[in-house]
Design an enzyme around this catalytic site. Structure first.
Site, mmCIF file in Angstrom:
data_model
loop_
_atom_site.group_PDB
_atom_site.id
_atom_site.type_symbol
_atom_site.label_atom_id
_atom_site.label_comp_id
_atom_site.label_asym_id
_atom_site.label_seq_id
_atom_site.Cartn_x
_atom_site.Cartn_y
_atom_site.Cartn_z
ATOM 1 N N ASN A 9 -17.816 -2.956 -1.510
ATOM 2 C CA ASN A 9 -18.299 -3.096 -0.136
ATOM 3 C C ASN A 9 -17.309 -2.474 0.836
ATOM 4 O O ASN A 9 -17.427 -2.658 2.036
ATOM 5 C CB ASN A 9 -18.486 -4.588 0.205
ATOM 6 C CG ASN A 9 -19.666 -5.182 -0.537
ATOM 7 O OD1 ASN A 9 -20.754 -4.630 -0.519
ATOM 8 N ND2 ASN A 9 -19.441 -6.311 -1.216
ATOM 9 N N ASN A 12 -14.030 2.389 3.246
ATOM 10 C CA ASN A 12 -12.840 3.257 3.224
ATOM 11 C C ASN A 12 -12.601 3.804 1.820
ATOM 12 O O ASN A 12 -12.256 4.972 1.651
ATOM 13 C CB ASN A 12 -11.601 2.484 3.679
ATOM 14 C CG ASN A 12 -11.710 2.010 5.103
ATOM 15 O OD1 ASN A 12 -11.603 2.787 6.034
ATOM 16 N ND2 ASN A 12 -11.955 0.721 5.277
ATOM 17 N N ASP A 69 -10.132 -2.279 -8.377
ATOM 18 C CA ASP A 69 -9.384 -3.328 -7.705
ATOM 19 C C ASP A 69 -7.990 -2.771 -7.444
ATOM 20 O O ASP A 69 -7.395 -2.140 -8.323
ATOM 21 C CB ASP A 69 -9.328 -4.589 -8.569
ATOM 22 C CG ASP A 69 -9.177 -5.845 -7.717
ATOM 23 O OD1 ASP A 69 -9.846 -5.944 -6.670
ATOM 24 O OD2 ASP A 69 -8.382 -6.732 -8.089
ATOM 25 N N ASP A 157 -2.045 0.311 4.999
ATOM 26 C CA ASP A 157 -1.604 1.692 5.237
ATOM 27 C C ASP A 157 -0.537 1.836 6.332
ATOM 28 O O ASP A 157 0.390 2.648 6.175
ATOM 29 C CB ASP A 157 -2.804 2.604 5.568
ATOM 30 C CG ASP A 157 -3.583 3.020 4.316
ATOM 31 O OD1 ASP A 157 -3.055 2.833 3.202
ATOM 32 O OD2 ASP A 157 -4.705 3.538 4.458
ATOM 33 N N LYS A 177 -3.281 11.640 2.514
ATOM 34 C CA LYS A 177 -3.092 10.382 1.761
ATOM 35 C C LYS A 177 -3.510 10.598 0.299
ATOM 36 O O LYS A 177 -2.825 10.145 -0.625
ATOM 37 C CB LYS A 177 -3.920 9.250 2.389
ATOM 38 C CG LYS A 177 -3.825 7.934 1.618
ATOM 39 C CD LYS A 177 -4.635 6.806 2.214
ATOM 40 C CE LYS A 177 -4.639 5.592 1.283
ATOM 41 N NZ LYS A 177 -5.512 4.492 1.734
#
Ligand code: ITT
Length: 197
Positions: A9, A12, A69, A157, A177
């Protein structure tokens, strides 16, 4: 274009992964697949939680899917927040509260070493081998800054500076990134594997 359900969900994560995969695969997040559930992450390891998310969604869709995860593992905090990264400061999953808690715990501590670690779980079913479970892992070493820097990205971040960089993930474009990130390393292995399928 082949499609693959991504049991998440977190938009990003979807954006970062889709930009890495380009037009080779279309990633379908849960929202787009019409699935509205918050999959529990009750386990003590990233691997078990990744497995729980992928199995839950495979059981609903009966389609090949993957999950991931991710945890921020801080040496001076014995690997915390680790598997508890999303809910470190409580069930609200508040990015700012999580960051505040990390900075408070590290106040006055010299050793700021940390790493992000991502574990992907792929559930893949084909006629030859039936249902298989595969794991892919990526880590990114770095350190925790003494304060927040930058506005981009998500989660931790603003306080994470990867090894070899002089700015935080939140001061980088998504592409930049991705040149360092834990997620990119795990995802690269996943798609190398899938291209050979
Ligand atoms: P899904 O389970 O739906 O995939 P989630 O946000 O709950 O999304 P995780 O349990 O893997 O995902 O996330 C752990 C937390 O770690 C997440 O909420 C962020 O706060 C943080 N996190 C994960 N990846 C990160 C990254 O690349 N940069 C900064 N923080 C990150």
């Amino acid at each position: 274009m082949p499609t693959l359900i991504f049991a998440t969900n977190n938009q990003n994560k979807v954006n970062e992964i889709q930009s890495l995969v380009g037009s080779d695969f279309k990633i379908i997040p849960l929202k787009e697949a019409g699935i509205d559930i918050d999959i529990p992450e009750p386990h003590d390891t990233l691997q078990e939680n990744a497995n729980e998310k992928a199995v839950t969604i495979f059981n609903i869709t009966n389609q090949n899917c993957f999950s991931e995860d991710t945890g921020l593992e801080i040496d001076a905090l014995n690997g915390e927040p680790g598997v508890k990264s999303a809910r470190y400061a409580g069930e609200g999953r508040d990015f700012q509260a999580n960051i505040d808690k990390v900075l408070l715990h590290l106040d006055g501590i010299e050793n700021r070493s940390a790493q992000f670690r991502t574990v992907i779980c792929l559930l893949w079913k084909d006629e030859v081998n039936g249902l298989q479970t595969h794991y892919f892992e990526g880590t990114c070493k770095g350190h925790i800054a003494s304060e927040m820097h930058g506005e981009k990205g998500f989660g931790y971040d603003p306080i994470f500076i990867p090894e070899g960089a002089s700015k935080s993930f939140a001061q980088m474009s998504m592409d930049e990134k991705n040149t360092y990130s834990h997620r990119q390393k795990a995802v690269t292995q996943l798609f190398e594997f899938l291209r050979l399928k």
